[in-house]
Write an enzyme that holds these catalytic residues in place. Structure first.
Site, PDB file in Angstrom:
ATOM      1  N   THR A 243       2.429   1.302   7.663  1.00 26.18           N
ATOM      2  CA  THR A 243       2.241   0.216   8.626  1.00 26.18           C
ATOM      3  C   THR A 243       1.508   0.763   9.850  1.00 26.18           C
ATOM      4  OG1 THR A 243       4.225  -0.918   7.841  1.00 26.18           O
ATOM      5  CG2 THR A 243       3.416  -1.536  10.023  1.00 26.18           C
ATOM      6  N   HIS A 246      -2.141   1.491   9.024  1.00 26.71           N
ATOM      7  CA  HIS A 246      -2.885   0.219   9.033  1.00 26.71           C
ATOM      8  C   HIS A 246      -3.180  -0.237  10.473  1.00 26.71           C
ATOM      9  CE1 HIS A 246      -3.560  -4.048   7.533  1.00 26.71           C
ATOM     10  NE2 HIS A 246      -3.186  -4.311   8.780  1.00 26.71           N
ATOM     11  N   GLU A 247      -2.163  -0.227  11.322  1.00 24.57           N
ATOM     12  CA  GLU A 247      -2.352  -0.724  12.696  1.00 24.57           C
ATOM     13  C   GLU A 247      -3.263   0.205  13.501  1.00 24.57           C
ATOM     14  OE1 GLU A 247      -1.583  -3.694  13.215  1.00 24.57           O
ATOM     15  OE2 GLU A 247      -0.179  -3.986  11.554  1.00 24.57           O
ATOM     16  N   HIS A 256      -9.377  -6.427   8.815  1.00 24.73           N
ATOM     17  CA  HIS A 256      -8.898  -6.491   7.433  1.00 24.73           C
ATOM     18  C   HIS A 256     -10.102  -6.556   6.489  1.00 24.73           C
ATOM     19  CE1 HIS A 256      -5.197  -8.311   9.464  1.00 24.73           C
ATOM     20  NE2 HIS A 256      -4.861  -7.098   9.035  1.00 24.73           N
ATOM     21  N   TRP A 258     -10.898  -8.713   4.435  1.00 28.27           N
ATOM     22  CA  TRP A 258     -11.414 -10.081   4.313  1.00 28.27           C
ATOM     23  C   TRP A 258     -11.998 -10.580   5.631  1.00 28.27           C
ATOM     24  CZ3 TRP A 258      -6.529  -8.253   3.669  1.00 28.27           C
ATOM     25  CH2 TRP A 258      -5.593  -8.548   4.653  1.00 28.27           C
ATOM     26  N   ASP A 310       3.322  -0.001   0.745  1.00 29.86           N
ATOM     27  CA  ASP A 310       2.920   1.339   1.220  1.00 29.86           C
ATOM     28  C   ASP A 310       2.459   2.243   0.079  1.00 29.86           C
ATOM     29  OD1 ASP A 310       3.535   0.501   3.747  1.00 29.86           O
ATOM     30  OD2 ASP A 310       4.908   2.161   4.207  1.00 29.86           O
TER      31      ASP A 310
HETATM   32  N1  ARG Z   1       0.540  -6.498  10.186  1.00 26.36           N
HETATM   33  C1  ARG Z   1       0.590  -6.291   8.779  1.00 26.36           C
HETATM   34  C2  ARG Z   1       1.727  -7.107   8.190  1.00 26.36           C
HETATM   35  O1  ARG Z   1       2.685  -7.351   8.896  1.00 26.36           O
HETATM   36  C3  ARG Z   1       0.810  -4.849   8.466  1.00 26.36           C
HETATM   37  C4  ARG Z   1       0.639  -4.549   7.020  1.00 26.36           C
HETATM   38  C5  ARG Z   1       0.954  -3.127   6.735  1.00 26.36           C
HETATM   39  N2  ARG Z   1       1.057  -2.899   5.337  1.00 26.36           N
HETATM   40  C6  ARG Z   1       1.879  -1.996   4.786  1.00 26.36           C
HETATM   41  N3  ARG Z   1       1.877  -1.771   3.512  1.00 26.36           N
HETATM   42  N4  ARG Z   1       2.681  -1.304   5.540  1.00 26.36           N
HETATM   43  O2  ARG Z   1       1.667  -7.542   7.068  1.00 26.36           O
HETATM   44 ZN    ZN Z   2      -3.559  -5.924   9.997  1.00 28.86          ZN
END
Ligand code: ARG
Ligand code: ZN
Ligand code: CA
Length: 338
Positions: A243, A246-247, A256, A258, A310
């Site tokens: 997470t 990603h952030e 993202h 898309w 993840d």
């Molecule tokens: N802001 C995204 C969400 O809440 C974060 C996604 C992170 N993905 C992950 N596999 N940790 O969906």
């Molecule tokens: Zn995001």
């Protein structure tokens, strides 16, 4: 003769322009009939007058001036943001701000260390699952992004609040029960909270971050639910620290896959990530084809900028690496002069 005269003229202008403080008083006193003081009051550099006139009459030129000033500001920020290591890796100082209600939400130093280790693995392509990248995507894999992370402080605060609305950002000010950012121009701040709520006080997100246009503002940084920090004790299937990976991608200007919209099939400004109609969830099996504008493409759902579990995400693309590098080390408008 003419050439010599102009040469002398140019030289005298150069010395005037470079000599605001008049430290080179020898030149001035050699000028007959003037004193250094008089010369100082008469001397002027026309650069600014010329510029002022030009900027007033030419909006396009003015726009370029403003863009250059902005770029310069950003460059300064970039320089102060991290330390450049011997191999060119930019090391970003990280500050954790943990706001907890119950003691189990007060995540341990060990878990924070795990999170930093995950970031350093994922951003250097030394994550143990890197070998899972499908052959078709290996040519567009980023490899070492050359951005690393160093924990410089952990601040902790107990609170009676059980949820924090992302639109209010109360976790980021001590006056509203939170913790102030530690100089966000120099540090990547990560606030860890018990629950992230939307504007209707509903839960539904693991974390969020601000893009580089918010660089240095009081709310700049990441907000992450405590369940998703590090690995040990974290909440499956989001228990590998991705997470934050990603952030941090958003923080370093990655949209993202898309694009930055709900409609999907928009650009993410990386031409090596196939266009995508929207998020993928869970653990999709490869290959997965999806359609944008009538064209079916094999999806790079294992990219950190998708929404999969993840354990299903393990790569950035080369173009994404370039975008992140551009954020931490900018090139100037006169780079062509070098
Ligand atoms: N802001 C995204 C969400 O809440 C974060 C996604 C992170 N993905 C992950 N596999 N940790 O969906
Ligand atoms: Zn995001
Ligand atoms: Ca793309």
């Amino acid at each position: 003769m003419k050439k010599l005269f102009f040469g002398a003229l140019i030289l005298s202008f150069m010395s005037a322009c470079n000599n605001d403080s008049l430290s080179n008083q020898e030149d001035a006193s050699q000028d007959p009939g003037t004193t250094p003081g008089m010369l100082a009051s008469k001397r002027s550099c026309p650069s600014d007058l010329i510029r002022e006139k030009a900027l007033k009459n030419d909006p396009a030129l003015r726009a370029r001036f403003e863009a250059n000033e902005l770029q310069s500001d950003n460059f300064l920020r970039d320089l102060s943001m991290g330390r450049v290591l011997a191999d060119g890796t930019v090391e970003i100082p990280v500050v954790f701000n943990v706001i907890y209600n119950t003691t189990s939400q007060n995540i341990s130093d060990a878990r924070i260390a795990e999170q930093i280790a995950v970031l350093n693995a994922d951003y250097s392509a030394t994550n143990s699952d890197i070998s899972k990248i499908p052959a078709a995507f290996q040519p567009s894999a980023a490899g070492n992004v050359k951005i690393s992370f160093k924990l410089v402080a952990t601040n902790r605060k107990q609170s009676t609040k059980t949820g924090w609305r992302s639109d209010l950002e109360e976790m980021k000010k001590s006056t509203t029960g939170g913790i102030n950012a530690t100089d966000p121009t120099k540090n990547m701040n990560i606030w860890v909270v018990n629950s992230i709520l939307d504007e209707n006080s509903q839960p539904g997100t693991l974390g969020y971050a601000y893009y580089p246009e918010s660089a240095g503002l009081w709310y700049d940084g990441l907000v992450i639910g405590y369940q998703y920090i590090g690995k040990t004790g974290a909440s499956a299937p989001f228990n590998l620290g991705r997470t934050v990976t990603h952030e941090v991608g958003h923080y370093l200007n990655l949209p993202h896959l898309w694009g930055s919209s709900n409609t999907g099939c928009q650009t993410d400004y990386s031409n090596d990530t196939p266009t995508s109609p929207g998020p993928n969830y869970g653990t999709p099996s490869y290959p997965l084809n999806r359609v944008c504008g009538g064209v079916s493409r094999s999806q790079m759902f294992m990219n950190y900028m998708d929404y999969v579990d993840d354990k299903a995400m393990f790569m950035f693309s080369a173009n994404q690496k370039t975008r992140m590098q551009a954020v931490v080390a900018a090139a100037g408008p006169r780079a062509g002069l070098r």
